[in-house]
Design a protein around this motif. Structure first.
Motif, short mmCIF file in Angstrom:
data_model
loop_
_atom_site.label_atom_id
_atom_site.label_comp_id
_atom_site.label_asym_id
_atom_site.label_seq_id
_atom_site.Cartn_x
_atom_site.Cartn_y
_atom_site.Cartn_z
N LEU A 71 0.83 -1.22 0.19
CA LEU A 71 -0.28 0.20 0.08
C LEU A 71 1.05 1.21 0.10
O LEU A 71 1.88 1.30 0.60
CB LEU A 71 -0.86 0.15 1.46
CG LEU A 71 -2.25 -1.00 1.28
CD1 LEU A 71 -2.89 -0.88 2.55
CD2 LEU A 71 -2.93 -0.74 0.03
N PHE A 72 0.63 2.23 -0.88
CA PHE A 72 1.10 3.53 -0.87
C PHE A 72 0.17 4.62 -0.82
O PHE A 72 -0.70 4.71 -2.05
CB PHE A 72 2.03 3.67 -1.93
CG PHE A 72 3.15 2.47 -2.12
CD1 PHE A 72 4.38 2.59 -1.43
CD2 PHE A 72 2.89 1.38 -2.77
CE1 PHE A 72 5.13 1.58 -1.46
CE2 PHE A 72 3.78 0.34 -2.91
CZ PHE A 72 4.94 0.28 -2.41
N VAL A 73 -0.14 5.21 0.19
CA VAL A 73 -1.55 6.13 0.37
C VAL A 73 -0.96 7.37 -0.05
O VAL A 73 0.19 7.87 0.36
CB VAL A 73 -1.85 6.15 1.87
CG1 VAL A 73 -2.91 7.02 1.75
CG2 VAL A 73 -2.17 4.67 2.27
N ALA A 74 -1.78 8.18 -0.92
CA ALA A 74 -1.42 9.62 -1.48
C ALA A 74 -1.21 10.38 -0.38
O ALA A 74 -1.91 10.40 0.68
CB ALA A 74 -2.59 9.93 -2.42
N PRO A 75 -0.28 11.63 -0.52
CA PRO A 75 0.69 11.69 -1.67
C PRO A 75 1.84 10.87 -1.68
O PRO A 75 2.86 11.27 -2.41
CB PRO A 75 0.67 13.16 -1.70
CG PRO A 75 0.95 13.52 -0.21
CD PRO A 75 0.04 12.44 0.64
N HIS A 76 2.07 9.85 -0.61
CA HIS A 76 3.49 9.20 -0.49
C HIS A 76 3.49 8.11 -1.51
O HIS A 76 3.53 6.96 -1.02
CB HIS A 76 3.45 8.88 0.93
CG HIS A 76 3.21 9.89 1.83
ND1 HIS A 76 4.01 10.95 1.97
CD2 HIS A 76 2.30 10.50 2.80
CE1 HIS A 76 3.67 11.85 2.76
NE2 HIS A 76 2.36 11.44 3.23
N SER A 77 3.46 8.40 -2.68
CA SER A 77 3.69 7.14 -3.76
C SER A 77 4.24 7.87 -4.82
O SER A 77 4.45 8.86 -5.23
CB SER A 77 2.31 6.73 -4.11
OG SER A 77 1.59 7.66 -4.96
N TYR A 78 4.45 6.80 -6.09
CA TYR A 78 5.31 7.01 -7.10
C TYR A 78 4.39 8.13 -8.04
O TYR A 78 5.13 9.12 -8.51
CB TYR A 78 5.53 5.90 -7.85
CG TYR A 78 6.11 6.07 -9.22
CD1 TYR A 78 7.63 6.48 -9.19
CD2 TYR A 78 5.63 6.00 -10.54
CE1 TYR A 78 8.25 6.56 -10.40
CE2 TYR A 78 6.43 6.04 -11.55
CZ TYR A 78 7.43 6.57 -11.72
OH TYR A 78 8.35 6.67 -12.83
N THR A 79 3.36 7.99 -7.89
CA THR A 79 2.35 9.03 -8.96
C THR A 79 1.52 10.01 -8.01
O THR A 79 0.86 10.97 -8.63
CB THR A 79 1.06 8.14 -9.43
OG1 THR A 79 0.55 7.52 -8.44
CG2 THR A 79 1.70 7.05 -10.28
N LYS A 80 1.86 10.11 -6.78
CA LYS A 80 1.29 11.15 -5.66
C LYS A 80 -0.12 10.75 -5.45
O LYS A 80 -0.80 11.42 -4.80
CB LYS A 80 1.38 12.53 -6.09
CG LYS A 80 2.79 12.91 -5.50
CD LYS A 80 3.05 14.61 -5.48
CE LYS A 80 4.11 15.02 -4.80
NZ LYS A 80 4.00 16.59 -4.71
N GLU A 81 -0.58 9.66 -6.11
CA GLU A 81 -2.13 8.91 -6.03
C GLU A 81 -1.82 7.93 -4.92
O GLU A 81 -0.78 7.38 -4.68
CB GLU A 81 -2.65 8.78 -7.28
CG GLU A 81 -2.61 9.79 -8.49
CD GLU A 81 -3.06 9.14 -9.66
OE1 GLU A 81 -3.66 10.43 -10.37
OE2 GLU A 81 -3.03 8.30 -9.95
N ASN A 82 -3.12 7.48 -4.78
CA ASN A 82 -3.27 5.93 -4.02
C ASN A 82 -2.63 5.00 -5.06
O ASN A 82 -3.03 4.78 -6.19
CB ASN A 82 -4.60 5.66 -3.61
CG ASN A 82 -5.10 6.36 -2.63
OD1 ASN A 82 -4.34 6.61 -1.75
ND2 ASN A 82 -6.45 6.56 -2.51
N VAL A 83 -1.62 4.28 -4.45
CA VAL A 83 -1.15 3.16 -5.38
C VAL A 83 -1.16 1.90 -4.65
O VAL A 83 -0.64 1.86 -3.45
CB VAL A 83 0.33 3.45 -5.65
CG1 VAL A 83 1.11 2.38 -6.42
CG2 VAL A 83 0.51 4.64 -6.82
#
Length: 456
Positions: A71-83
């Motif tokens: 889980l990568f919750v926005a904005p802490h992801s590659y795309t700044k979206e939920n990833v």
């Protein structure tokens, strides 16, 4: 490649084909909630970012696979979206079933480069850094990896931003003068502007000159092996590649066309090209091969001239060297077949860049490799802190910047109005902005990201 900002995309992030595991990536506002619908395990919507969760993917009661969800919750992801990244077993059937399940749940297939494009549009990286992602994926040597990594981490972008910031200051001063045109005042020091432009153009020249090296590091050093028939060129190619790539024969003229392959030496990628022997011939096919050899010499960055030490005189070799030097390419002279009589090498001692080898016995091949690498290890290559340009699009923008600054200097010499000077500075700023994406168009983005792989 326009897309609404409120949709969720899905794609396979690892290579196609069976393997131990595959990774399926989702990005968008509903990436976590869609995954939560088909995941059996913890409630993903209640979990923290950057956590891993084991469970199963099911369609209703049908078990598709056991998976590990990242889980990568926005904005802490590659795309700044939920990833969400789902690690599943590497079966093509399992991958297809999971992706089809997400499509039925409301996600859509990602387009080429769309994850990285979203990262750019959401401010996670600039355009030069985004392009470096593609270069990093395709890097196939230590040097190309180092250059791509530095650019992806913003080394090149920072230099461009620094240049732009200095120009913006003077542009704002000149724009201010336009507001006070009736008072005939100057807020921008013209002599300081000239000095700044000279400094910027010096740096631009350095960046433009680095492209030749950058292109070589990115695509490999084209290195042509030339010489007379039966000198051992095909044997040498096989030794350098460590495989039987070329046919080896005692019959002169065996190689009618060119044979090409790549290998990494000390972190630098070389494209070695075995060519037809250089000689006069009435055989039409062989003559075409000889002509292609000459064309390859013109295209090469480095030439290896191989000769049979037992059947070549210093006078004959000197004539061949004279002919090759007209190409302007660096030449390494390689005396082959020294295993028969190493004393023969002494008659060529006065020649520079000479290496004695036996290709058939693999004698002194490490020394030859050292000589090859030393030819491309320039000052820029040795100094890892230097910025190296590898992208032709960036070269075009740097050239437009340089030309616009030339127009600024020419305008100052002619004493033209502040309005025209400001216009030329704006052109320079626009060209620099194209590199980092501060100035961009849909067509430009389409062209860049369409070259990415799906899932990146």
């Amino acid at each position: 490649m326009n897309f609404p900002s409120n949709d969720t995309i899905v794609a396979l992030a690892t290579a196609q084909g069976p393997g131990a595991i595959s990774v399926i990536r989702l990005s968008g506002p509903e990436a976590i909630s869609l995954t939560n619908k088909v995941f059996r395990g913890k409630d993903l919507e209640k979990q923290a970012s950057h956590t891993l969760h084991f469970g199963t993917i099911r369609e209703g009661e049908r078990l598709i696979d056991e998976v590990l969800v990242s889980l990568f919750v926005a904005p802490h992801s590659y795309t700044k979206e939920n990833v969400v990244e789902i690690s599943c077993h590497g079966s093509e059937y399992i991958v297809a079933e999971i992706i089809k399940l997400f499509l039925r749940e409301g996600a859509r297939l990602a387009e080429a480069g769309e994850f990285t494009k979203r990262a750019f549009l959401n401010g996670q990286m600039d355009l030069a850094q985004a392009e470096a992602v593609a270069d990093l994926i395709s890097s196939n040597s230590r040097m190309s990896h180092e250059v791509a990594m530095k650019q992806m981490r913003g080394g090149f972008s920072q230099e461009i931003k620094n240049l732009r910031a200095q120009l913006v200051h003077f542009a704002s001063m000149i724009e201010l003068e336009l507001d006070f045109a009736e008072e005939d005042v100057e807020f921008a020091d013209r002599s300081a502007l000239r000095k700044l432009i000279a400094e910027i153009q010096k740096l631009l020249r350095h960046l433009l000159q680095s492209f030749e090296l950058g292109n070589v590091l990115k695509n490999g050093v084209p290195t042509v092996i030339v010489g007379k028939p039966n000198a051992g060129k095909s044997t040498l190619l096989n030794v350098l590649l460590n495989e039987e790539k070329a046919i080896v024969s005692d019959i002169p003229g065996t190689t009618r066309d060119f044979i090409e392959d790549e290998v990494s030496i000390e972190g630098i990628r070389f494209r070695f090209i075995d060519t037809a022997g250089l000689r006069e011939t009435e055989d039409k096919v062989e003559a075409l091969g000889v002509e292609r050899t000459r064309q390859k010499v013109e295209e090469a960055a480095l030439v290896i001239y191989l000769f049979d030490i037992n059947s070549t005189t210093p006078q004959e070799l000197q004539q061949e060297i004279t002919d090759l030097k007209t190409s302007g390419k660096p030449v390494i002279l390689v005396a082959n077949k020294i295993d028969a009589d190493q004393n023969q090498l002494q008659q060529f001692d006065q020649l520079e860049n000479l290496v004695g080898i036996s290709a058939s016995q693999k004698l002194h091949i490490p020394e030859l490799k050292n000589a090859i690498v030393s030819q491309v290890k320039t000052a820029n290559l040795q100094d890892r802190s230097q910025t190296i340009v590898t992208n032709l699009r960036h070269v075009a923008s740097l050239e437009k910047t340089y030309a616009a600054l030339d127009d600024v200097l020419h305008g100052l010499d002619l004493g033209i109005s502040s309005e025209l000077v400001a216009s030329d500075i704006r052109r320079a700023l626009h060209a620099l902005g194209e590199i980092t994406g501060e100035i961009t168009t849909d067509d430009l983005l389409e062209n860049i990201f369409s070259k990415f792989c799906i899932g990146k």
